[in-house]
Scaffold this motif. Structure first.
Motif, short mmCIF file in Angstrom:
data_model
loop_
_atom_site.label_atom_id
_atom_site.label_comp_id
_atom_site.label_asym_id
_atom_site.label_seq_id
_atom_site.Cartn_x
_atom_site.Cartn_y
_atom_site.Cartn_z
N CYS B 53 35.72 43.41 -30.77
CA CYS B 53 37.17 43.57 -30.75
C CYS B 53 37.83 42.19 -30.81
CB CYS B 53 37.51 44.29 -29.44
SG CYS B 53 39.24 44.53 -29.22
N ALA B 80 37.52 46.18 -34.10
CA ALA B 80 38.91 46.55 -33.87
C ALA B 80 39.74 45.28 -33.73
CB ALA B 80 39.02 47.39 -32.61
N ILE B 82 43.47 43.89 -32.13
CA ILE B 82 44.60 44.23 -31.27
C ILE B 82 45.60 43.09 -31.29
CG2 ILE B 82 45.29 44.82 -28.92
CD1 ILE B 82 42.42 45.87 -28.56
N GLU B 105 49.80 42.13 -38.20
CA GLU B 105 49.78 43.24 -39.16
C GLU B 105 49.80 42.77 -40.61
OE1 GLU B 105 52.21 47.41 -39.38
OE2 GLU B 105 52.89 45.82 -38.06
N ASN B 111 44.57 47.84 -35.05
CA ASN B 111 44.28 49.14 -34.44
C ASN B 111 45.23 49.46 -33.30
OD1 ASN B 111 41.76 47.92 -35.58
ND2 ASN B 111 41.09 50.02 -35.28
N SER B 112 45.63 48.43 -32.54
CA SER B 112 46.54 48.66 -31.40
C SER B 112 47.56 47.54 -31.31
CB SER B 112 45.76 48.69 -30.09
OG SER B 112 44.95 49.81 -30.02
N ARG B 130 41.23 52.19 -26.20
CA ARG B 130 41.79 53.13 -27.19
C ARG B 130 41.45 52.67 -28.61
NH1 ARG B 130 41.17 55.75 -24.13
NH2 ARG B 130 42.40 56.31 -22.31
N ALA B 131 41.55 51.35 -28.82
CA ALA B 131 41.25 50.82 -30.17
C ALA B 131 39.79 51.07 -30.53
CB ALA B 131 41.55 49.34 -30.22
N ASN B 134 39.02 54.69 -31.61
CA ASN B 134 39.43 55.13 -32.95
C ASN B 134 38.92 54.25 -34.08
OD1 ASN B 134 40.99 57.14 -31.68
ND2 ASN B 134 42.56 55.62 -31.27
N VAL B 135 38.06 53.31 -33.71
CA VAL B 135 37.64 52.36 -34.74
C VAL B 135 36.77 53.04 -35.79
CG1 VAL B 135 35.50 51.51 -33.67
CG2 VAL B 135 36.93 49.95 -34.94
N LYS B 136 36.95 52.60 -37.04
CA LYS B 136 36.15 53.16 -38.13
C LYS B 136 35.36 52.05 -38.80
CE LYS B 136 39.45 56.75 -39.16
NZ LYS B 136 40.55 57.12 -40.05
N LEU B 149 43.81 52.17 -42.16
CA LEU B 149 42.93 52.71 -41.11
C LEU B 149 43.16 54.19 -40.98
CD1 LEU B 149 43.25 49.97 -38.41
CD2 LEU B 149 41.25 50.51 -39.72
#
Lengths: 284, 149
Positions: B53, B80, B82, B105, B111-112, B130-131, B134-136, B149
Protein backbone atom coordinates in the motif's frame (compact mmCIF):
# COMPACT_ATOMS: atom_id res chain seq x y z
CA UNK A 1 12.74 -41.85 11.04
CA UNK A 2 14.07 -39.74 13.91
CA UNK A 3 16.12 -37.70 11.45
CA UNK A 4 13.03 -37.00 9.32
CA UNK A 5 11.16 -35.81 12.40
CA UNK A 6 14.13 -33.58 13.32
CA UNK A 7 14.25 -32.23 9.76
CA UNK A 8 10.62 -31.09 9.76
CA UNK A 9 10.70 -29.99 13.40
CA UNK A 10 13.59 -27.62 12.67
CA UNK A 11 11.84 -26.23 9.57
CA UNK A 12 8.79 -25.48 11.69
CA UNK A 13 10.67 -24.34 14.81
CA UNK A 14 11.60 -20.81 13.68
CA UNK A 15 8.12 -19.74 12.46
CA UNK A 16 6.77 -21.21 15.71
CA UNK A 17 9.22 -19.02 17.65
CA UNK A 18 8.03 -15.90 15.80
CA UNK A 19 4.40 -16.90 16.44
CA UNK A 20 5.22 -17.41 20.14
CA UNK A 21 6.80 -13.95 20.16
CA UNK A 22 3.60 -12.39 18.73
CA UNK A 23 1.50 -14.37 21.20
CA UNK A 24 3.46 -13.10 24.20
CA UNK A 25 3.44 -9.56 22.81
CA UNK A 26 -0.36 -9.76 22.50
CA UNK A 27 -0.60 -10.67 26.19
CA UNK A 28 1.92 -8.09 27.43
CA UNK A 29 0.27 -4.77 28.31
CA UNK A 30 1.45 -1.60 26.61
CA UNK A 31 2.98 -3.28 23.59
CA UNK A 32 1.92 -2.75 19.98
CA UNK A 33 -0.30 -5.64 19.00
CA UNK A 34 -0.35 -7.65 15.83
CA UNK A 35 -1.96 -10.84 14.60
CA UNK A 36 -0.41 -13.89 16.20
CA UNK A 37 -0.06 -15.69 12.88
CA UNK A 38 1.22 -12.65 11.03
CA UNK A 39 4.53 -14.24 9.87
CA UNK A 40 2.50 -16.99 8.18
CA UNK A 41 -0.01 -14.50 6.75
CA UNK A 42 2.85 -12.46 5.36
CA UNK A 43 4.38 -15.52 3.74
CA UNK A 44 1.10 -16.55 2.09
CA UNK A 45 0.52 -12.97 0.97
CA UNK A 46 3.98 -12.80 -0.60
CA UNK A 47 3.43 -16.05 -2.50
CA UNK A 48 0.23 -14.63 -3.87
CA UNK A 49 1.80 -11.35 -5.02
CA UNK A 50 3.08 -10.79 -8.55
CA UNK A 51 6.74 -9.98 -8.92
CA UNK A 52 6.85 -7.64 -11.88
CA UNK A 53 10.54 -6.85 -11.69
CA UNK A 54 12.74 -7.28 -14.71
CA UNK A 55 15.43 -8.97 -12.62
CA UNK A 56 14.90 -12.56 -13.69
CA UNK A 57 18.02 -13.78 -11.82
CA UNK A 58 16.45 -12.86 -8.50
CA UNK A 59 14.15 -15.89 -8.93
CA UNK A 60 17.07 -18.21 -9.60
CA UNK A 61 19.09 -16.92 -6.65
CA UNK A 62 16.18 -17.10 -4.22
CA UNK A 63 15.32 -20.69 -5.15
CA UNK A 64 19.01 -21.63 -5.06
CA UNK A 65 19.48 -20.16 -1.59
CA UNK A 66 16.44 -22.07 -0.30
CA UNK A 67 17.79 -25.30 -1.78
CA UNK A 68 21.19 -24.81 -0.15
CA UNK A 69 19.59 -24.03 3.21
CA UNK A 70 17.65 -27.32 2.97
CA UNK A 71 20.89 -29.19 2.18
CA UNK A 72 22.58 -27.54 5.18
CA UNK A 73 19.64 -28.55 7.34
CA UNK A 74 19.87 -32.15 6.16
CA UNK A 75 23.61 -32.16 6.91
CA UNK A 76 23.09 -30.67 10.38
CA UNK A 77 20.39 -33.23 11.19
CA UNK A 78 22.41 -36.15 9.83
CA UNK A 79 25.42 -35.07 11.91
CA UNK A 80 27.80 -34.19 9.09
CA UNK A 81 31.09 -32.38 9.55
CA UNK A 82 30.62 -28.87 10.97
CA UNK A 83 32.74 -27.35 8.18
CA UNK A 84 30.58 -28.99 5.49
CA UNK A 85 27.49 -27.37 6.99
CA UNK A 86 29.31 -24.01 7.13
CA UNK A 87 30.37 -24.27 3.48
CA UNK A 88 26.81 -25.01 2.34
CA UNK A 89 25.48 -22.14 4.46
CA UNK A 90 28.08 -19.80 2.94
CA UNK A 91 26.95 -20.88 -0.52
CA UNK A 92 23.40 -20.01 0.49
CA UNK A 93 24.46 -16.60 1.80
CA UNK A 94 26.50 -15.90 -1.33
CA UNK A 95 23.51 -16.67 -3.55
CA UNK A 96 21.34 -14.19 -1.65
CA UNK A 97 24.09 -11.54 -1.85
CA UNK A 98 24.69 -12.16 -5.58
CA UNK A 99 20.95 -11.88 -6.17
CA UNK A 100 20.96 -8.51 -4.42
CA UNK A 101 23.95 -7.33 -6.44
CA UNK A 102 22.51 -8.54 -9.74
CA UNK A 103 19.57 -6.17 -9.42
CA UNK A 104 21.83 -3.38 -10.65
CA UNK A 105 20.05 -0.94 -8.36
CA UNK A 106 22.02 1.30 -6.05
CA UNK A 107 20.26 0.01 -2.94
CA UNK A 108 20.79 -3.59 -4.06
CA UNK A 109 24.53 -3.04 -4.41
CA UNK A 110 24.70 -1.22 -1.09
CA UNK A 111 22.90 -4.01 0.72
CA UNK A 112 25.10 -6.61 -0.99
CA UNK A 113 28.07 -4.73 0.47
CA UNK A 114 26.58 -5.06 3.95
CA UNK A 115 25.81 -8.70 3.30
CA UNK A 116 29.43 -9.36 2.31
CA UNK A 117 30.80 -7.70 5.47
CA UNK A 118 28.40 -9.82 7.54
CA UNK A 119 29.42 -12.89 5.55
CA UNK A 120 33.14 -12.30 6.22
CA UNK A 121 32.53 -11.91 9.96
CA UNK A 122 30.41 -15.01 10.41
CA UNK A 123 32.58 -17.17 8.18
CA UNK A 124 35.74 -16.14 10.04
CA UNK A 125 34.04 -16.81 13.38
CA UNK A 126 32.82 -20.20 12.22
CA UNK A 127 36.28 -21.25 11.03
CA UNK A 128 37.97 -20.22 14.29
CA UNK A 129 35.16 -21.92 16.23
CA UNK A 130 35.65 -25.08 14.18
CA UNK A 131 39.36 -25.03 15.05
CA UNK A 132 38.53 -24.62 18.75
CA UNK A 133 35.94 -27.42 18.64
CA UNK A 134 38.45 -29.71 16.93
CA UNK A 135 41.07 -28.92 19.58
CA UNK A 136 38.62 -29.68 22.38
CA UNK A 137 36.90 -32.77 20.98
CA UNK A 138 39.17 -34.16 18.25
CA UNK A 139 36.25 -34.33 15.83
CA UNK A 140 34.10 -32.01 13.78
CA UNK A 141 31.19 -34.37 13.15
CA UNK A 142 28.09 -32.81 14.65
CA UNK A 143 26.61 -36.10 15.87
CA UNK A 144 29.86 -37.02 17.63
CA UNK A 145 30.14 -33.52 19.12
CA UNK A 146 26.55 -33.79 20.40
CA UNK A 147 27.28 -37.24 21.88
CA UNK A 148 30.46 -36.03 23.61
CA UNK A 149 28.71 -32.92 24.83
CA UNK A 150 25.80 -34.90 26.28
CA UNK A 151 28.22 -36.60 28.66
CA UNK A 152 30.86 -33.90 29.21
CA UNK A 153 29.21 -30.58 28.36
CA UNK A 154 31.16 -28.90 25.61
CA UNK A 155 29.95 -25.51 26.83
CA UNK A 156 32.23 -25.85 29.87
CA UNK A 157 35.42 -26.03 27.80
CA UNK A 158 34.14 -23.83 24.96
CA UNK A 159 32.02 -21.10 26.61
CA UNK A 160 33.32 -18.28 24.40
CA UNK A 161 32.88 -20.33 21.25
CA UNK A 162 29.27 -20.91 22.24
CA UNK A 163 28.81 -17.16 22.71
CA UNK A 164 30.42 -16.36 19.36
CA UNK A 165 28.22 -18.90 17.56
CA UNK A 166 25.19 -17.46 19.35
CA UNK A 167 26.23 -14.01 18.06
CA UNK A 168 26.19 -15.47 14.53
CA UNK A 169 22.61 -16.59 15.25
CA UNK A 170 21.74 -13.04 16.35
CA UNK A 171 23.38 -11.63 13.22
CA UNK A 172 21.33 -13.99 11.08
CA UNK A 173 18.17 -13.02 12.94
CA UNK A 174 19.01 -9.27 12.65
CA UNK A 175 18.77 -8.82 16.40
CA UNK A 176 20.23 -6.50 19.03
CA UNK A 177 23.38 -4.59 18.06
CA UNK A 178 24.12 -7.18 15.40
CA UNK A 179 21.53 -5.90 12.96
CA UNK A 180 23.22 -4.99 9.69
CA UNK A 181 20.12 -3.23 8.43
CA UNK A 182 19.19 -5.99 6.04
CA UNK A 183 15.94 -7.05 7.63
CA UNK A 184 13.78 -4.85 5.39
CA UNK A 185 12.17 -3.04 8.29
CA UNK A 186 14.14 0.17 8.18
CA UNK A 187 12.37 3.45 7.69
CA UNK A 188 15.11 5.39 5.96
CA UNK A 189 16.24 5.11 2.36
CA UNK A 190 19.77 4.35 3.56
CA UNK A 191 18.46 1.40 5.55
CA UNK A 192 17.21 -0.48 2.49
CA UNK A 193 17.01 -4.22 2.74
CA UNK A 194 19.22 -6.95 1.38
CA UNK A 195 16.11 -8.39 -0.18
CA UNK A 196 15.72 -5.30 -2.36
CA UNK A 197 15.65 -7.16 -5.67
CA UNK A 198 13.35 -9.76 -4.18
CA UNK A 199 9.65 -9.15 -3.99
CA UNK A 200 6.57 -11.29 -4.24
CA UNK A 201 7.18 -15.03 -4.17
CA UNK A 202 10.99 -14.73 -4.56
CA UNK A 203 11.03 -12.74 -1.30
CA UNK A 204 8.88 -15.44 0.31
CA UNK A 205 11.38 -18.11 -0.77
CA UNK A 206 14.30 -16.10 0.63
CA UNK A 207 12.34 -15.65 3.86
CA UNK A 208 11.86 -19.42 4.15
CA UNK A 209 15.58 -19.94 3.44
CA UNK A 210 16.43 -17.51 6.25
CA UNK A 211 14.13 -19.32 8.68
CA UNK A 212 15.71 -22.65 7.80
CA UNK A 213 19.18 -21.13 8.23
CA UNK A 214 18.29 -19.89 11.72
CA UNK A 215 17.00 -23.41 12.47
CA UNK A 216 20.34 -24.89 11.36
CA UNK A 217 22.23 -22.56 13.72
CA UNK A 218 19.88 -23.50 16.56
CA UNK A 219 20.66 -27.15 15.86
CA UNK A 220 24.43 -26.51 15.79
CA UNK A 221 24.27 -24.56 19.07
CA UNK A 222 22.20 -27.27 20.74
CA UNK A 223 25.18 -29.63 20.35
CA UNK A 224 27.05 -27.67 23.03
CA UNK A 225 24.74 -28.30 25.99
CA UNK A 226 25.16 -31.28 28.35
CA UNK A 227 21.57 -32.42 27.82
CA UNK A 228 19.68 -34.73 25.46
CA UNK A 229 19.40 -33.21 21.99
CA UNK A 230 15.68 -32.25 21.98
CA UNK A 231 15.96 -30.59 25.41
CA UNK A 232 19.06 -28.59 24.46
CA UNK A 233 17.39 -27.56 21.18
CA UNK A 234 14.42 -26.21 23.12
CA UNK A 235 16.72 -24.35 25.54
CA UNK A 236 18.67 -22.70 22.70
CA UNK A 237 15.37 -21.82 20.98
CA UNK A 238 14.17 -20.19 24.19
CA UNK A 239 17.43 -18.22 24.37
CA UNK A 240 16.77 -17.01 20.83
CA UNK A 241 13.19 -16.09 21.78
CA UNK A 242 14.43 -14.12 24.78
CA UNK A 243 16.84 -12.20 22.54
CA UNK A 244 13.86 -11.36 20.30
CA UNK A 245 12.31 -9.65 23.33
CA UNK A 246 15.61 -8.06 24.34
CA UNK A 247 15.74 -6.53 20.88
CA UNK A 248 12.78 -4.32 21.88
CA UNK A 249 14.94 -2.52 24.45
CA UNK A 250 18.14 -2.26 22.41
CA UNK A 251 18.44 0.76 20.16
CA UNK A 252 19.36 0.27 16.53
CA UNK A 253 22.86 1.29 15.49
CA UNK A 254 24.34 2.18 12.16
CA UNK A 255 25.40 -0.91 10.21
CA UNK A 256 29.13 -0.15 10.32
CA UNK A 257 28.91 0.06 14.10
CA UNK A 258 27.00 -3.25 14.04
CA UNK A 259 29.91 -4.75 12.09
CA UNK A 260 32.41 -3.47 14.67
CA UNK A 261 30.35 -4.95 17.52
CA UNK A 262 30.09 -8.23 15.64
CA UNK A 263 33.87 -8.44 15.10
CA UNK A 264 34.41 -7.99 18.83
CA UNK A 265 31.75 -10.33 20.10
CA UNK A 266 31.72 -13.03 17.44
CA UNK A 267 35.29 -13.01 16.10
CA UNK A 268 36.94 -11.90 19.35
CA UNK A 269 35.21 -14.45 21.57
CA UNK A 270 36.03 -17.35 19.26
CA UNK A 271 39.69 -16.28 19.12
CA UNK A 272 39.89 -15.98 22.93
CA UNK A 273 38.59 -19.52 23.30
CA UNK A 274 40.98 -20.84 20.66
CA UNK A 275 44.01 -19.15 22.29
CA UNK A 276 42.96 -20.39 25.73
CA UNK A 277 42.68 -23.97 24.44
CA UNK A 278 45.99 -23.68 22.62
CA UNK A 279 47.86 -22.59 25.77
CA UNK A 280 45.96 -25.05 27.94
CA UNK A 281 46.97 -27.97 25.74
CA UNK A 282 50.62 -26.85 25.51
CA UNK A 283 51.30 -25.98 29.14
CA UNK A 284 49.10 -28.42 31.04
CA UNK B 1 -14.33 -11.77 0.38
CA UNK B 2 -12.16 -14.80 -0.37
CA UNK B 3 -9.64 -16.24 2.09
CA UNK B 4 -6.65 -14.78 0.22
CA UNK B 5 -8.08 -11.31 0.54
CA UNK B 6 -8.60 -11.90 4.25
CA UNK B 7 -4.99 -12.96 4.65
CA UNK B 8 -3.83 -9.99 2.62
CA UNK B 9 -5.64 -7.67 5.01
CA UNK B 10 -3.95 -9.22 8.04
CA UNK B 11 -0.47 -8.37 6.88
CA UNK B 12 -0.29 -5.00 5.18
CA UNK B 13 3.08 -3.36 4.52
CA UNK B 14 2.79 0.37 3.97
CA UNK B 15 5.24 2.64 2.20
CA UNK B 16 4.80 6.33 3.14
CA UNK B 17 5.74 9.11 0.77
CA UNK B 18 5.93 12.58 2.23
CA UNK B 19 5.78 14.64 -0.95
CA UNK B 20 5.86 18.03 0.75
CA UNK B 21 3.93 20.13 3.23
CA UNK B 22 3.76 20.05 7.01
CA UNK B 23 4.37 16.27 7.48
CA UNK B 24 1.47 16.05 9.89
CA UNK B 25 -0.30 13.33 7.86
CA UNK B 26 2.74 11.04 8.05
CA UNK B 27 3.08 11.75 11.77
CA UNK B 28 -0.60 10.97 12.31
CA UNK B 29 -0.10 7.63 10.62
CA UNK B 30 2.90 6.76 12.78
CA UNK B 31 0.87 7.79 15.85
CA UNK B 32 -1.93 5.50 14.67
CA UNK B 33 0.48 2.57 14.60
CA UNK B 34 1.72 3.24 18.12
CA UNK B 35 -1.82 3.27 19.56
CA UNK B 36 -3.72 0.20 20.66
CA UNK B 37 -6.19 0.10 17.82
CA UNK B 38 -8.58 -2.66 16.88
CA UNK B 39 -7.00 -2.70 13.42
CA UNK B 40 -3.82 -4.75 13.55
CA UNK B 41 -1.27 -6.22 11.19
CA UNK B 42 -0.18 -2.96 9.53
CA UNK B 43 3.57 -2.40 9.33
CA UNK B 44 5.76 0.26 7.75
CA UNK B 45 8.39 -0.70 5.23
CA UNK B 46 11.21 1.31 3.71
CA UNK B 47 11.34 -0.82 0.59
CA UNK B 48 8.74 -0.33 -2.18
CA UNK B 49 9.27 -3.92 -3.34
CA UNK B 50 7.94 -5.15 -0.01
CA UNK B 51 4.98 -2.76 0.08
CA UNK B 52 1.30 -3.48 -0.51
CA UNK B 53 0.00 0.00 0.00
CA UNK B 54 1.35 3.43 -0.96
CA UNK B 55 0.43 6.28 1.36
CA UNK B 56 0.93 9.64 -0.33
CA UNK B 57 0.95 12.68 1.95
CA UNK B 58 1.48 16.35 1.10
CA UNK B 59 1.59 18.44 -2.07
CA UNK B 60 3.12 16.81 -5.13
CA UNK B 61 5.39 18.85 -7.37
CA UNK B 62 7.15 17.94 -10.60
CA UNK B 63 10.14 16.32 -8.87
CA UNK B 64 8.19 14.29 -6.33
CA UNK B 65 5.76 13.23 -9.08
CA UNK B 66 8.53 11.36 -10.87
CA UNK B 67 9.71 9.69 -7.67
CA UNK B 68 6.19 8.67 -6.66
CA UNK B 69 5.46 7.04 -10.01
CA UNK B 70 8.84 5.29 -9.84
CA UNK B 71 7.99 3.91 -6.39
CA UNK B 72 4.54 2.85 -7.57
CA UNK B 73 6.00 0.93 -10.49
CA UNK B 74 8.40 -0.94 -8.19
CA UNK B 75 5.58 -2.16 -5.93
CA UNK B 76 4.37 -5.68 -6.76
CA UNK B 77 0.67 -6.11 -7.63
CA UNK B 78 -1.91 -6.18 -6.09
CA UNK B 79 -1.23 -2.74 -4.65
CA UNK B 80 -3.28 0.12 -3.30
CA UNK B 81 -2.76 3.88 -3.29
CA UNK B 82 -4.17 6.18 -0.65
CA UNK B 83 -4.21 9.94 -0.82
CA UNK B 84 -3.86 11.18 2.75
CA UNK B 85 -4.85 14.70 3.72
CA UNK B 86 -6.22 17.71 1.91
CA UNK B 87 -2.90 18.52 0.15
CA UNK B 88 -2.64 15.09 -1.49
CA UNK B 89 -6.35 14.99 -2.43
CA UNK B 90 -6.81 18.48 -3.84
CA UNK B 91 -3.68 20.56 -3.30
CA UNK B 92 -5.45 22.40 -0.48
CA UNK B 93 -4.38 26.02 0.08
CA UNK B 94 -1.32 25.66 -2.04
CA UNK B 95 -2.99 24.83 -5.33
CA UNK B 96 -3.15 27.92 -7.52
CA UNK B 97 -3.08 28.46 -11.23
CA UNK B 98 0.35 27.47 -12.65
CA UNK B 99 1.60 26.47 -9.20
CA UNK B 100 2.88 23.22 -10.69
CA UNK B 101 1.22 21.07 -8.07
CA UNK B 102 -0.55 17.79 -8.71
CA UNK B 103 -3.09 15.79 -6.81
CA UNK B 104 -2.43 12.08 -6.33
CA UNK B 105 -5.41 11.31 -8.53
CA UNK B 106 -3.77 13.05 -11.46
CA UNK B 107 -0.72 10.81 -11.45
CA UNK B 108 -1.84 7.46 -9.98
CA UNK B 109 -5.01 5.35 -9.68
CA UNK B 110 -6.20 6.10 -6.15
CA UNK B 111 -8.12 3.55 -4.07
CA UNK B 112 -8.98 5.71 -1.04
CA UNK B 113 -9.05 9.37 -0.19
CA UNK B 114 -8.82 10.94 3.25
CA UNK B 115 -9.68 14.58 2.72
CA UNK B 116 -9.41 16.05 6.21
CA UNK B 117 -6.53 18.19 7.46
CA UNK B 118 -5.01 16.64 9.47
CA UNK B 119 -6.62 13.19 9.13
CA UNK B 120 -7.54 11.22 12.24
CA UNK B 121 -5.39 8.32 13.29
CA UNK B 122 -8.11 5.67 13.10
CA UNK B 123 -9.36 7.07 9.77
CA UNK B 124 -6.02 6.34 8.13
CA UNK B 125 -5.94 2.73 9.34
CA UNK B 126 -9.55 2.25 8.29
CA UNK B 127 -8.79 3.63 4.83
CA UNK B 128 -5.81 1.29 4.41
CA UNK B 129 -7.90 -1.76 5.27
CA UNK B 130 -10.77 -0.68 2.98
CA UNK B 131 -8.35 0.02 0.14
CA UNK B 132 -6.76 -3.42 0.50
CA UNK B 133 -10.20 -5.00 0.56
CA UNK B 134 -11.07 -3.62 -2.85
CA UNK B 135 -7.68 -3.81 -4.47
CA UNK B 136 -7.48 -5.44 -7.88
CA UNK B 137 -4.58 -6.87 -9.79
CA UNK B 138 -4.20 -4.04 -12.21
CA UNK B 139 -1.02 -2.61 -13.54
CA UNK B 140 -0.30 1.01 -14.26
CA UNK B 141 2.63 2.68 -15.87
CA UNK B 142 3.33 6.33 -16.15
CA UNK B 143 3.33 6.37 -19.95
CA UNK B 144 0.13 4.37 -20.34
CA UNK B 145 -2.13 6.94 -18.73
CA UNK B 146 -4.62 6.41 -15.91
CA UNK B 147 -6.33 3.08 -15.60
CA UNK B 148 -9.77 2.60 -14.13
CA UNK B 149 -10.23 0.75 -10.91
Amino acid sequence: MLKIIWFFAIILSVPVLYIAYNLIMAIMPGQSKTYILQPVFRLIKLFEKKDEGTNFFAYFFSVGSCLFSLIALYMAVAGFNFLFVISVLSMMDLLVITGAFSSGEFSGKMSAKRGISRFIIWLFTSIVSAAAIYKATGTLKLNEIAYLSENNGLIISLPFTFISLFIILLMKGNLLYFNFGISGEELTILGEALYTPYSGWSLAVVQIAQWIEIGVWLKILSSFLPLPNPVSFIIVSLLFLSSLFLDLFVSKVEWKKAARFSWGWAGGMSIINFIYLFYYLIFK
Amino acid sequence: MNWLNRIRMRSISVFIVQAGGCRDCALQFLMALSENNEIKGITVTGNPKHADCLLVCGCINEKSKEKITEIYEKMPAPKAVIAVGACACSGSLFRRENSGLYTVEEILPVNSWIRSCAPGTTEILEAIVRAMENVKENHYRNDEGRNDL
